[in-house]
Design a protein around this motif. Structure first.
Motif, PDB file in Angstrom:
ATOM      1  N   ALA A  33       0.809  -1.214   0.000  1.00 59.55           N
ATOM      2  CA  ALA A  33       0.000   0.000   0.000  1.00 59.55           C
ATOM      3  C   ALA A  33       0.843   1.265   0.000  1.00 59.55           C
ATOM      4  N   VAL A  34       2.159   1.149  -0.107  1.00 56.69           N
ATOM      5  CA  VAL A  34       3.042   2.305  -0.043  1.00 56.69           C
ATOM      6  C   VAL A  34       3.317   2.830  -1.441  1.00 56.69           C
ATOM      7  N   SER A  35       3.309   4.145  -1.586  1.00 56.11           N
ATOM      8  CA  SER A  35       3.636   4.759  -2.872  1.00 56.11           C
ATOM      9  C   SER A  35       5.061   5.283  -2.829  1.00 56.11           C
ATOM     10  N   PHE A  36       5.731   5.242  -3.983  1.00 52.25           N
ATOM     11  CA  PHE A  36       7.106   5.687  -4.075  1.00 52.25           C
ATOM     12  C   PHE A  36       7.219   6.887  -5.003  1.00 52.25           C
ATOM     13  N   PRO A  37       8.208   7.741  -4.763  1.00 47.89           N
ATOM     14  CA  PRO A  37       8.436   8.835  -5.710  1.00 47.89           C
ATOM     15  C   PRO A  37       8.966   8.279  -7.025  1.00 47.89           C
ATOM     16  N   PRO A  38       8.718   8.962  -8.128  1.00 43.24           N
ATOM     17  CA  PRO A  38       9.261   8.496  -9.405  1.00 43.24           C
ATOM     18  C   PRO A  38      10.767   8.712  -9.464  1.00 43.24           C
ATOM     19  N   LEU A  39      11.426   7.911 -10.277  1.00 43.74           N
ATOM     20  CA  LEU A  39      12.863   8.050 -10.475  1.00 43.74           C
ATOM     21  C   LEU A  39      13.090   9.154 -11.506  1.00 43.74           C
ATOM     22  N   THR A  40      13.360  10.360 -11.037  1.00 46.42           N
ATOM     23  CA  THR A  40      13.484  11.518 -11.917  1.00 46.42           C
ATOM     24  C   THR A  40      14.924  11.921 -12.174  1.00 46.42           C
ATOM     25  N   GLY A  41      15.875  11.188 -11.640  1.00 47.06           N
ATOM     26  CA  GLY A  41      17.273  11.516 -11.841  1.00 47.06           C
ATOM     27  C   GLY A  41      18.126  10.756 -10.843  1.00 47.06           C
ATOM     28  N   ALA A  92      12.298  -2.274  -1.356  1.00 44.85           N
ATOM     29  CA  ALA A  92      11.229  -2.219  -2.351  1.00 44.85           C
ATOM     30  C   ALA A  92      11.428  -1.046  -3.308  1.00 44.85           C
ATOM     31  N   LEU A  93      11.914   0.097  -2.790  1.00 43.22           N
ATOM     32  CA  LEU A  93      12.188   1.241  -3.665  1.00 43.22           C
ATOM     33  C   LEU A  93      13.309   0.897  -4.647  1.00 43.22           C
ATOM     34  N   PHE A  94      14.351   0.251  -4.160  1.00 44.73           N
ATOM     35  CA  PHE A  94      15.463  -0.182  -5.009  1.00 44.73           C
ATOM     36  C   PHE A  94      14.946  -1.059  -6.142  1.00 44.73           C
ATOM     37  N   ARG A  95      14.088  -2.019  -5.810  1.00 43.86           N
ATOM     38  CA  ARG A  95      13.570  -2.942  -6.816  1.00 43.86           C
ATOM     39  C   ARG A  95      12.589  -2.242  -7.760  1.00 43.86           C
ATOM     40  N   THR A  96      11.810  -1.322  -7.230  1.00 45.97           N
ATOM     41  CA  THR A  96      10.886  -0.572  -8.083  1.00 45.97           C
ATOM     42  C   THR A  96      11.645   0.241  -9.114  1.00 45.97           C
ATOM     43  N   TRP A  97      12.724   0.869  -8.665  1.00 45.16           N
ATOM     44  CA  TRP A  97      13.544   1.666  -9.583  1.00 45.16           C
ATOM     45  C   TRP A  97      14.502   0.805 -10.409  1.00 45.16           C
ATOM     46  N   GLY A 229      19.929 -14.138  -9.602  1.00 45.09           N
ATOM     47  CA  GLY A 229      20.426 -12.785  -9.358  1.00 45.09           C
ATOM     48  C   GLY A 229      19.399 -11.872  -8.759  1.00 45.09           C
ATOM     49  N   GLY A 230      18.139 -12.323  -8.681  1.00 48.57           N
ATOM     50  CA  GLY A 230      17.113 -11.479  -8.092  1.00 48.57           C
ATOM     51  C   GLY A 230      15.927 -11.349  -9.012  1.00 48.57           C
ATOM     52  N   PRO A 231      14.737 -11.200  -8.470  1.00 50.95           N
ATOM     53  CA  PRO A 231      13.532 -11.096  -9.276  1.00 50.95           C
ATOM     54  C   PRO A 231      13.515  -9.833 -10.105  1.00 50.95           C
ATOM     55  N   ARG A 232      12.995  -9.946 -11.313  1.00 52.84           N
ATOM     56  CA  ARG A 232      12.900  -8.789 -12.193  1.00 52.84           C
ATOM     57  C   ARG A 232      11.451  -8.326 -12.369  1.00 52.84           C
ATOM     58  N   SER A 233      10.505  -9.184 -11.943  1.00 50.78           N
ATOM     59  CA  SER A 233       9.111  -8.844 -12.217  1.00 50.78           C
ATOM     60  C   SER A 233       8.233  -9.093 -11.014  1.00 50.78           C
ATOM     61  N   GLY A 234       8.698  -8.710  -9.854  1.00 53.22           N
ATOM     62  CA  GLY A 234       7.937  -8.908  -8.642  1.00 53.22           C
ATOM     63  C   GLY A 234       6.746  -7.982  -8.549  1.00 53.22           C
ATOM     64  N   ARG A 235       5.957  -8.157  -7.491  1.00 51.38           N
ATOM     65  CA  ARG A 235       4.719  -7.412  -7.358  1.00 51.38           C
ATOM     66  C   ARG A 235       4.960  -5.925  -7.147  1.00 51.38           C
ATOM     67  N   TYR A 236       6.080  -5.573  -6.512  1.00 50.19           N
ATOM     68  CA  TYR A 236       6.311  -4.159  -6.266  1.00 50.19           C
ATOM     69  C   TYR A 236       7.530  -3.661  -7.032  1.00 50.19           C
ATOM     70  N   GLN A 237       7.657  -4.102  -8.282  1.00 51.12           N
ATOM     71  CA  GLN A 237       8.677  -3.575  -9.157  1.00 51.12           C
ATOM     72  C   GLN A 237       8.013  -2.754 -10.246  1.00 51.12           C
ATOM     73  N   GLY A 238       8.584  -1.581 -10.510  1.00 50.09           N
ATOM     74  CA  GLY A 238       8.075  -0.730 -11.563  1.00 50.09           C
ATOM     75  C   GLY A 238       9.015  -0.720 -12.747  1.00 50.09           C
ATOM     76  N   ASP A 239       8.723   0.152 -13.700  1.00 50.94           N
ATOM     77  CA  ASP A 239       9.542   0.232 -14.893  1.00 50.94           C
ATOM     78  C   ASP A 239      10.824   1.004 -14.641  1.00 50.94           C
TER      79      ASP A 239
END
Length: 263
Positions: A33-41, A92-97, A229-239
């Protein structure tokens, strides 16, 4: 089986996937349920605690690091951890980004949560042998936390980034000789033993009572088996990434390596 014996087994490399699964279980429950900031740089200052000059200087330094070594180091400050602990939030932020290169998993995240007075260095799988948990802790305790405590976020982040880059790009022999690095070889404290036991029990319980969690768990487990090496398409991974400046995550992953601190 005693808690200490159980902890010993989990510390073995062959048992590491179990530790990762337990960590992902807790992270999955807490972060859904947590939202993350977008990777803007390379510097995402959502909390607005860094000066424009510091952001620009850090961005140039991090771009140079990536250009020379392929290592993708990103600095992020957030308004809030939204009630979560910094460890699962950072992972989770690391994986999302998707920080770091996909094949090398050579990403690093320096996360600062000013509201909670928490900081974490999250390290990708491929760099855990270089930027160890003990070295990450030293950087936080010696370089970052004292400056944050004095209200100097620019200085704390800048010095932390400099020390991280030094560890990643120079001969580690001098660092390895420091007595404080013996922390790498100390046994886990008793409370951590019981925490791991509680995690496994919670995992089993959720697998029994929650069909939705069973789906999540099996999805993560399948990713781990097919891609060590680690999941690439988990539930809390973004583009990850953004199109404006051409910067984006490369698809790397982290298993929770690094260290946390407070001030």
């Amino acid at each position: 089986m005693t808690a200490r014996r159980f902890s010993f087994l989990l510390a073995r490399k062959s048992a590491r996937p179990l530790v990762v699964l337990v960590a992902l279980m807790w992270a999955g429950l807490a972060i859904c349920a947590v939202s993350f900031p977008p990777l803007t740089g390379r510097v995402v200052d959502q909390a607005n605690v860094l000066s424009a000059g510091t952001r620009d200087a850090l961005s140039s330094k991090l771009a140079e690091l990536e250009g020379k070594s392929g290592i993708q180091l990103v600095v992020a400050t957030v308004n809030s951890l939204q009630g979560e602990e910094i460890e699962p939030y950072a992972n989770a932020l690391f994986r999302t980004w998707k920080l770091g290169e996909q094949e090398k998993n050579n990403g690093v995240l320096l996360l600062v949560a000013p509201q909670e007075h928490r900081v974490r260095i999250e390290v990708g799988y491929g760099l855990e042998g270089t930027l160890t948990d003990a070295l990450s802790k030293i950087i936080i305790v010696n370089a970052i936390a004292p400056r944050f405590k004095a209200g100097d976020f620019d200085g704390g982040v800048s010095r932390g980034v400099d020390d991280i880059i030094t560890v990643l790009t120079t001969d580690a022999a001098e660092w390895q000789q420091r007595p404080s690095l013996r922390l790498d070889h100390q046994p886990a404290p008793g409370w951590l033993d019981w925490l791991l036991v509680a995690g496994v029990l919670a995992l089993v319980t959720l697998l029994i009572v929650s069909p939705g969690f069973r789906w999540f768990f099996l999805n993560v487990a399948l990713n781990l088996l097919l891609n060590p090496g680690g999941p690439r398409s988990g539930r809390y991974q973004g583009d990850g990434g953004f199109d404006g400046g051409g910067f984006r995550g490369g698809g790397g992953s982290s298993g929770g390596g690094g260290a946390s601190g407070s001030w």
